[in-house]
Design an enzyme around this catalytic site. Sequence first.
Site, mmCIF file in Angstrom:
data_model
loop_
_atom_site.group_PDB
_atom_site.id
_atom_site.type_symbol
_atom_site.label_atom_id
_atom_site.label_comp_id
_atom_site.label_asym_id
_atom_site.label_seq_id
_atom_site.Cartn_x
_atom_site.Cartn_y
_atom_site.Cartn_z
ATOM 1 N N ASP B 514 0.697 -1.111 -0.070
ATOM 2 C CA ASP B 514 0.110 0.012 0.001
ATOM 3 C C ASP B 514 0.991 1.373 0.052
ATOM 4 O O ASP B 514 2.135 0.842 0.223
ATOM 5 C CB ASP B 514 -0.693 -0.173 1.134
ATOM 6 C CG ASP B 514 -1.553 1.216 1.446
ATOM 7 O OD1 ASP B 514 -2.305 1.741 0.680
ATOM 8 O OD2 ASP B 514 -1.903 1.649 2.539
ATOM 9 N N ASP B 869 -1.509 -0.743 6.038
ATOM 10 C CA ASP B 869 -1.812 -0.389 7.134
ATOM 11 C C ASP B 869 -3.188 0.050 7.449
ATOM 12 O O ASP B 869 -3.647 0.387 8.571
ATOM 13 C CB ASP B 869 -1.116 1.044 7.478
ATOM 14 C CG ASP B 869 -1.537 2.062 6.697
ATOM 15 O OD1 ASP B 869 -1.900 1.967 5.517
ATOM 16 O OD2 ASP B 869 -1.824 3.259 7.173
ATOM 17 N N ASP B 873 -6.584 -2.359 2.844
ATOM 18 C CA ASP B 873 -5.678 -3.417 2.640
ATOM 19 C C ASP B 873 -6.002 -4.799 3.090
ATOM 20 O O ASP B 873 -5.272 -5.580 2.736
ATOM 21 C CB ASP B 873 -4.139 -3.124 3.080
ATOM 22 C CG ASP B 873 -3.804 -1.530 2.735
ATOM 23 O OD1 ASP B 873 -3.990 -1.278 1.492
ATOM 24 O OD2 ASP B 873 -3.463 -0.737 3.540
#
Lengths: 349, 1173
Positions: B514, B869, B873
Site C-alpha cells: 500500500d 496499514d 488493505d
Amino acid sequence: MNSGTPSSSAAGAGSADSTAPRRNSKRPKYSRFTQQELPACKPILTPKWVIGTFLLVSVIFIPIGVVSLFASRDVVEIVDRYETDCIPEALRNDKVGFIQSNQNKTCQRTLRVPKNMKQPIYVYYQLDNFYQNHRRYVKSRSDQQLRNNGSLQDTSPCKPEDNTASGPIVPCGLIAWSLFNDTYGFTRNNQQLNVNKRDISWKSDREHKFGKNVFPRNFQNGTLKGGATLKPDVPLSEQEDLIVWMRTAALPTFRKLYGKIEVDLQRDDVINVTLENNYNTYSFSGKKKLVLSTTSWLGGKNDFVGIAYLTVGGLCFFLALVFLLIYLIKPRQLGDPSYLSWNRNPSGH
Amino acid sequence: MMKGSQQQWPLLVPPPRTPGKEELPIDIDSSIPVSSMSKPYSDSQIEMSGDFVRNPSSHSIQSKSSSTHSIKGVSFREGHDLNPVSYGSRGASLGSNPVRYGSRGASSGGFTSSYKEINDEDARLVYVNDPGRTNQQRFKFAGNSIRTSKYSILTFLPRNLFEQFHRIAYIYFLVIAILNQLPQLAVFGREASILPLAMVLFVTAVKDAYEDYRRHRSDRIENNRLASVLVNGEYEDKKWKDICVGEVIKVSGNQTLPCDMVLLSTSDATGVAYVQTTNLDGESNLKTRYAKQETQMRTPVVGNIGGLLIKCEKPNRNIYGFQANMEIDGKRISLGPSNIILRGCELKNTDWVVGVAVYAGKETKAMLNNAGAPSKRSRLEKRMNKEIIILSIFLVALCTVVSICHGAWLRRHREELYLMQFYRKYDYSEPEVKKYEYYGWGMEIFFVFLMSVIVFQVMIPISLYISVELVRIGQAYFMIRDDRMFDKSTNSRFQCRALNINEDLGQIKYVFSDKTGTLTENKMEFQCASVGGVDYDNGKDISTEDWQTGYSVQEYQGESPDEQALAYAAASYGFMLVERSSGHIVIDIQGKRQRFNVLGLHEFDSDRKRMSVIVGCPDQTVKVFVKGADTTMFKVIDKSLNLNMVNATESHLHSYSSKGLRTLVIGMRELSTSEFEQWQSSYESASTALMGRAKLLRKVANNVENNLKLLGASGIEDKLQQGVPEAIESLRTAGIKVWVLTGDKQETAISIGYSSKLLTSKMTQIVINNNSKDSCRKNLDDALQLYKKLSNVSHSNDGGHGAGTNQLALIIDGTSLVYILETELEEKLFELASKCTAVLCCRVAPLQKAGIVALIKNRTDDMTLAIGDGANDVSMIQKADVGIGISGQEGRQAVMASDFSMGQFRFLVPLLLIHGHWNYQRISYMILYNFYRNVVLVFVLFWYVLFTGFTLTTAITDWSSVLYSVIYTSLPTIVVGILDKDLGRGTLLQYPQLYGAGQRGESYNGKLFWVTILDTMWQSVAAFFIPLAAYWDSTVGVSALGDLWILAVVILVNIHLAMDVIRWYTITHIAIWGSILATFICVMIIDALPFLPGYWAFFMIAKTKLFWVCLLGIVVAGMVPRFVVKVFVQHCKPNDIHIAREAEKFGNLRETNAETEMNPISDLPRSTATATT
C-alpha cells in the site's frame, strides 16, 4: 489526542511525538542473545582442513586396520561341523527320527590343531539357521521368575512352556525349554583334556539375574522335550549353560561358550572329541559346529574389521590426494566475491 | 487532553468507521481526504441514526481484543500492543477509508437489504431500569461475567485431551499405541508404547493449563471490578459480573465500561461523551458518542428513566454497527452506533455517563470479537506434508516387504514349524494339542504387517511437527525481540500473529505494498495552495481575505490526517478552530470569534468522490462548501464564472500532484432561502426514509452540489517514511518485485514512486489508463510488443548483458483494471507485469488490490507478501501468502487481519532478508534433518528384521527406540533450528541477492530430499552392517548388539548434525555432545535394570575393544560420502551462501560490515541501541 497547540507550527503533526510522554517503552531489552549476536565459532572447510581430516582418518584407520588384521590372523580357530557326520550313514534319510529316538548318539570326532594354541582355548558350539531372535522365541521367558523365588507363578509371557499339571515350570518359556544339550569331551594322546565350565557366563547374570534360591521345577516334564534337562537341586545362578543359552543371540548364526580348555595345544596335536549329538536341529536343517578358538584383543577370528579399516583408511588417503589435486588444479580463493552468482552472471538478475 | 489550550473539543473525533467497503466494485480515491461531522444535528432534530446500519455480513473485522492476540499462547508477549504515543495528526479515517454517513455511496444495494425494521423475533427487548422484566423473556440474556478461560479444574482433563486429539499427529500416535495394546501385536512393552504420546500430551497440557490459569486470573480480576448501578433509585456499587441487561449504569470519567450500553445521558448538556477504543480496535483517538436528546433531558431525575423500551438487534461482532430503536412516550426513535458505548472502551473527557446495559458478558461486541488469528500453512510445510506422504509410501512398502517375506518364510518352513524350537506352532502342554498363537498363514502375514507399522512408526516424523512448532516459537521470539524492528515513534514491536508461516518470509518473490501509511508516514503536512487561481507555495504571505473564503470551511474536527494538516495550517495563519460542537463551529479569525452553524452534511462517498457541508454563516447567508477530487469537482464547478482561474488552478493541481502532493479542490455556492428550504425538506425526508436512504441522500447531495464557484485547491504532502527508498532498493536487489497499489491518483503515485526509488529515470514507463476493454487489450498488446522490441535491441546491442538497462515500469489504474481483472486480459497483464521491474497500480479499490494479488498467486508458485496499514488493505493482506500490517496511523484493522505486524515499511528488509532468510534456512534444514534422523533408525530396524525370520524383533530395546526421538536426538535439532545462522546480519544486508536462495527453494527441494534419503540409506547400511559383519560368528547377544546399534545411530545422527552446524555456540555444543552423553546414560540405565532381558549387556560389550572400534568405524564410514559431497560441492560448485560465508570468515567483507551497520536500513547503530535501553 494530545498535540501541541495548533498555533505552534504548521507542521503540528510532527511535534506530537516529542510532547507525548514516553511511558513504558516496549523496546526489547537488548542482549546479544535476543539479537542473535552471541559469540560463535564458525568453522569452514578450507582445503587445509579437508585434506587434514582425510589424512587424519587414514593415519588412524590404517594402523588400526593392520593391527586388527594381525590380531585376527593370530587367532587359531578349529571349526568342526558335525550335525550330518554324527548320524550313522544308514539313518541319514530320517535325521529327525534318529534324533528323536533313544539310540546311542555318541559320536567320535578327530581334530587336528593347525597351529600352536595358547590357553585359554574357548570351546564354543555354533548353530546356524537357529533364530534365537525370533519374535515368538525371544519373548518366551520370564525374567521375574528367573530372579526371584517368589515369582514362581510369573509365567504369563512363557507360553506355551508355562505350566504343567503339577505347577509352573521353572525356568519357563521356549528359550529355557530349548536349552542346547550336545556335550563334548576332549582327549589328547588319550589324555583327558579338562573343559572348565565355570565362569563361562556373565558374572552379572549369575549374581543379579538368576536367583541363588531359584531351583528348576517341572522342567522338561512335558510331552515334547526341547533340549537339556537341569539338575533340580542346583540353583539357577549356578546353571551356567542355561545362563549362557538365555543370553539370546543377535543373529541366526551364533556361537555360545561351552567351556574353556586351560592348557596350551601344540601344533599337529590330535584331539579326539567324544560328542553326544542330542540336539535337534534337523527339524529345520540347522547346522551344528564345534569351535575351538583362541582370542585376541579384538575377539575371535574375523578379518572384517581389519579389512574395513584398511579400506576406509586407504580410501581417505586416496581422497586426500584427490582433493589435493583438485585444490591444485582448480584453486579458488575462498570468499572471493567475484564467484557470487550475480557477479559471475550479471544479466541473471 | 488538550490541557492548557483553550479548546475543549478534541480535534480528533472520527465517526464510527465503516469497514467492509471491499464490497464496492468502484475504486476509491484515497487522495481525497474525507472529513465528516461526527454528530447528527441535535439542534435541528434530524434523525440520522438509521444510516449507521450496516449489513453485518459485509464486515471484515478480524479483530479480537488486544489482550488475547498473543501468538498461540506464547507467553513472552506482553498483552496489548496499543500505541500509547499520540500524534497530533492521528486520524483513523483516511481518504482511502471513507466514512459515509449523511449520504451513502455505491453500496446502497447492500444497504437497503440490511436496513430493515428490526424483526420482533430477531430483536432483543430491553426494559430500561427493569432488569427483572428484561431477563424474563424467551431467551435469557447472558450475564456480565466473562470467561475467557477454557477449562475448569473438572473439565480440564477431558476437554484438553479432546482438543489435543484434534491434531492428526496425535491421532497417529494414539492409533499406533492402541494397535500395540492388542496382544497379538504387542511389539513394544505397554509403558514404552504409550510414553511418546503421554509425553507430548503432558507437555501440551501443562502449557495449556498455565495459559488457562493466567486467563482465569485475569477473568477474576475483570469480573470483580466495581461499577455503579442504579438499584431502587440509588446508585450502588456492584461487581461487574453481577450486572444484568436492562440495568442502568453510571460510569465516571476514565473508567472502563463494563458492558455494552446505550447512552441515556451524559454530563455534557448536549449529550456528548468521548470514548477511547484502544482496547477494542487499537485506535487511540477519541470517538464521540451521543445520548439522545429525549433521554438526555429526563435522566437527571432518576425516576424518569424507567418505562423506556429499547428494541435492538441480536448480539453480533460488528463493533462499528448497532441497530436499535427506543420507545419513549409512545414515540419511536432510532438508535445507531453513535449511541452505544462498548465494553472495554474507556470514558474520557466526560465527567459521567448514564446508560442502560443492552449486551453483557460474552454477548458484548468486544467478547464476540475474540476470534483466533488467521491460520495459514507455510509453503515449506505443504512441501513437507507431500514428502511425508512419500515417507508413508516408504513405510507401507517396507511393511509390505516384511510381511511378504514373512509369508514366504512361513511357507518354506511350513513343515518344520511343528518342531522348531524357536517357533513351536503347537502347544503340547495341555492334553489336547492346540495351535499356539498361530492364526493361519494369511492372518500371520496381516499381523506382521501391522506389527511392522508399529516398529517402523518413526518413519513418519510426527515429532517433527512438534519440533517445528517449538522452533517457530523460538524464531518468533527472536523476531519480536529484534531491536532493529522496534519502531520508536509508535513504540511498537514487531509482532507475530501467525506462528506457522515464519519460513515463508524467506521465499517472498512479490511484495504488494500500500502507499499511504505504508510507504509514507501518513502524517500530512500542508504544503501549498492555489487560491483564486494564484499559487501560494508554503511560506508565502497569503492574504487574509483569501484564507477566510478558502479555509474557514475546513476547520471542523479534523478526523483525517489531511484535515488535520489543513486545520494546523490555518491556525498558523491566524484562523483558529475554537469550538466544534454538534451544530456549530466557532472560529477565531485573527482574534475575532465567529460562529458558523452547520446545517447539513453530505458525507464522502466513492461515487461522488466529494463531500459537502451546508453552513449558516454569521452574515446570515447559507453556503454550501464542497471539497473533493479534482476529477469530480471540475464536473460540478461552473467554469463559465472564471475560466482563467479554473485553468490556472488546473495547472497548479497538476504541478502539485507531480510533486507527490495530495490535492483537494474546494468549491462553494451560496444558497438562496428557497433553495435552502427545498434542500432542508428533501434532506430531512431522505434521512428519515426507511428504504433506500443512502440513495435518496446521494440524490439530495447531487442536487445541491452543482454550479459551484471554484475557490481553490490545496496540496498536502504525505511524507515518505524513513528508509523507504533504501528498503525498496534492497528488496529489488534481493530479487523481490515490489508492486505499489494505491488509491491515489496517477501523478501522485508516480511522484511517490520516484521519491521512493521504485521508479527510476532509466525505466521505460508503460502507462495503461483506459476506459474500455478494447483499448485495454490494445494497450497491453502494444506494451508487450514494446517489451519484445526492447529486449531484442538490448540483446543485439550487448549480447544479453544489458537487460538491466531497459527496465520497464508498468503504471496502471483502477479503471483499466476493472476491464482486465477477471477477464481473459488477465493473462496478458500477468505476462506484461511479470516482465516489468516496477508495477504501480493507482486508484485501485480494495477488492482490486486482492485481485492483483490473486493475479500473481493463481499463475505462479511464487510467494506473495502484502503489506498495508488500512482497512482497505485487509483483503489484500488476507489474500497474499504473507500479510503484514503496519501498526501505524490507520487503526488496527490491517494489523488484525495480518500475519505479522510492524511499525515501519523499512523493517521489511531485516524481516525478509535477515529473519526470513534465517527462518527459511533453519526450518528447511530441520525438516530434511528430521526426515533423515527418523528414516535412518527405521532402516537400521528394518535391516535387522531381515535377520530375524521377518518377525520384527528389535535388537534395540523398546525404551531406546521410543526415547530416540524424545531424548536422544530431539534437542540438538531444535537448538540448531533456533540458533544456527548460515550468514551474519551484515552479510545478508550487504548482499541482498543472497535472499534468492530462499526464493529458488535451494535449501529444501525434491532433489535434496532424495539425496538425503540416499545418504540416509548409506548411513543406515554403515550403522547396521559394520557391527553385523564384525560380530558374525560370535557369541554376541541381541541386547548387546542392540545397544551398539542405537549408540551408533545416535552418534552418527548427532555427528551429521554437527557437520552441518555453521555457528557453534556454547549451547550448540551442550545440546549435541550432551545428547550423545545422555544417550549413553540412558542406555546404561536401561541396562542396569535386572528385570529386563538386556541386563548389563552394555557394560559387557563396552568392555570389549571391538565395540569401540565398531563405533568409530561406523561414524567415519557413515560420514565419508556426505563429507566428500559437501566438500566437493563447496569447492567446485559453491553457491552464493558458501562464498558469502567464506568471505565473512576470511574478512573480505569486514571493512564493509561497519558500513552496513550504519546503514539507515539497519535502524540504529549499536551504540545508540544500547544507550536507550
